[in-house]
Design an enzyme around this catalytic site. Structure first.
Site, mmCIF file in Angstrom:
data_model
loop_
_atom_site.group_PDB
_atom_site.id
_atom_site.type_symbol
_atom_site.label_atom_id
_atom_site.label_comp_id
_atom_site.label_asym_id
_atom_site.label_seq_id
_atom_site.Cartn_x
_atom_site.Cartn_y
_atom_site.Cartn_z
ATOM 1 C CD1 TRP A 175 -1.775 -0.306 16.782
ATOM 2 C CD2 TRP A 175 -1.383 -1.394 18.709
ATOM 3 N NE1 TRP A 175 -1.811 0.616 17.796
ATOM 4 C CE2 TRP A 175 -1.571 -0.032 18.991
ATOM 5 C CE3 TRP A 175 -1.134 -2.266 19.752
ATOM 6 C CZ2 TRP A 175 -1.508 0.481 20.285
ATOM 7 C CZ3 TRP A 175 -1.067 -1.765 21.049
ATOM 8 C CH2 TRP A 175 -1.250 -0.410 21.306
ATOM 9 C CG HIS B 235 -7.033 -5.858 7.195
ATOM 10 N ND1 HIS B 235 -5.938 -6.024 6.375
ATOM 11 C CD2 HIS B 235 -7.006 -4.569 7.604
ATOM 12 C CE1 HIS B 235 -5.275 -4.876 6.309
ATOM 13 N NE2 HIS B 235 -5.900 -3.981 7.046
ATOM 14 N N GLY C 215 -0.828 0.933 3.522
ATOM 15 C CA GLY C 215 0.607 0.846 3.792
ATOM 16 C C GLY C 215 1.483 1.342 2.655
ATOM 17 N N GLY D 103 -3.640 2.075 10.104
ATOM 18 C CA GLY D 103 -2.602 1.072 10.330
ATOM 19 C C GLY D 103 -1.338 1.727 10.856
ATOM 20 N N GLY D 104 -0.393 2.011 9.960
ATOM 21 C CA GLY D 104 0.930 2.513 10.340
ATOM 22 C C GLY D 104 0.908 3.679 11.316
ATOM 23 C CD GLU E 180 -8.664 -0.728 5.860
ATOM 24 O OE1 GLU E 180 -8.167 0.138 6.583
ATOM 25 O OE2 GLU E 180 -8.295 -1.910 5.847
#
Ligand code: PEP
Length: 256
Positions: free
Chosen positions: A11, A96, A174, A235-236, A168
């Site tokens: 989040w 991350h 994003g 994520g989003g 990732e």
């Protein structure tokens, strides 16, 4: 080898406590019967303790987005593995790309954090991935090899077997751009090879390796059809119950 798929929602710096609790109430009703997928929610630190209560009995696990490696001490602003356990966490995202980019997180710090949390029986979700410049320069494998090898340095094979690794590609986070199913599978298979070389076949066969980077309901089935992709770090699309639940359902169908 059968590995339980993981769908983890990162989040980031979104959601107040009331918003987080409303999400938990709704997702609990939406994903009933999908025990085949391990769902993990990683809210901001402020929501952890109350979310832990709200998640009780749901089968959904709680994760943090970062940690410091010491148990306690004069480290203003930091949160320790002991505190994360106390707040009800079982997973911690480590390394991350946003932490590497904005907060100076190096491979050495990533390794130090992983060792600290494994010592407290927390499961690391270790993120690795190349930037756009690195991909265009053709050094993706070199970058993920360096990050993976350094992150796992000094760990026992049994510890690595419990870990989650997330590939990732930074250019896909994003941005709405996703690695193709084939590219994601190829890099993840390569990461599994690195784990095998460094930690042995059992660790490589058991560690869950996820894909992350603009995962949405529409691209989940394709990514999850690949044998080495054991789930996703989202994520989003993890911020809305509808899209996150859809990703979980599609993963469950693909990995059944
Ligand atoms: C992430 O932050 O780990 C991520 C994958 O974000 P998004 O799904 O929004 O690309």
């Amino acid at each position: 080898m059968s590995r339980k798929p993981v769908i983890a929602g990162n989040w980031k710096m979104f959601k107040t406590v009331p918003e987080a609790l409303a999400f938990v109430r709704d997702i609990r009703q939406t994903i009933v019967g999908l025990e085949h997928v391990q769902v993990v929610l990683c809210p901001p630190f402020t929501a952890l303790a109350l979310m832990s209560d709200a998640l009780r009995g749901s089968g959904i696990s709680l994760g943090a987005q970062n940690v410091f490696w010491e148990d306690k001490g004069a480290f203003t602003g930091e949160i320790s593995p002991v505190m994360l356990k106390d707040a009800g966490c079982s997973y911690v995202i480590i390394g991350h790309s946003e932490r590497r980019q904005y907060f100076g997180e190096t491979d050495e710090k990533v390794n130090q954090k992983i060792k600290a949390i494994l010592g407290h029986a927390l499961i690391p979700i270790m993120c690795v991935g190349e930037t756009l410049d690195e991909r265009e320069a053709g050094v993706t494998e070199k970058i993920v090899r360096a990050q993976t090898a350094a992150g796992l340095d000094g760990l026992a094979p049994e510890q690595v077997a419990q870990m989650v690794i997330a590939y990732e590609p930074v250019w896909a986070i994003g941005t709405g751009r996703t690695a193709s199913d084939e590219d994601a599978q190829a890099v993840i298979a390569y990461i599994r090879d690195i784990v095998r070389e460094q930690c042995g076949a059992a660790a490589a066969g058991n560690a869950r390796i996820l894909y992350g980077g603009s995962v949405k309901p529409g691209n989940t089935a394709g990514l999850m059809s690949k044998g080495d992709i054991d789930g996703a770090l989202v994520g989003g699309a993890s911020l809305k119950v509808e899209s996150f639940a859809e990703i979980i359902k599609k993963t469950s169908e693909a990995k059944r």
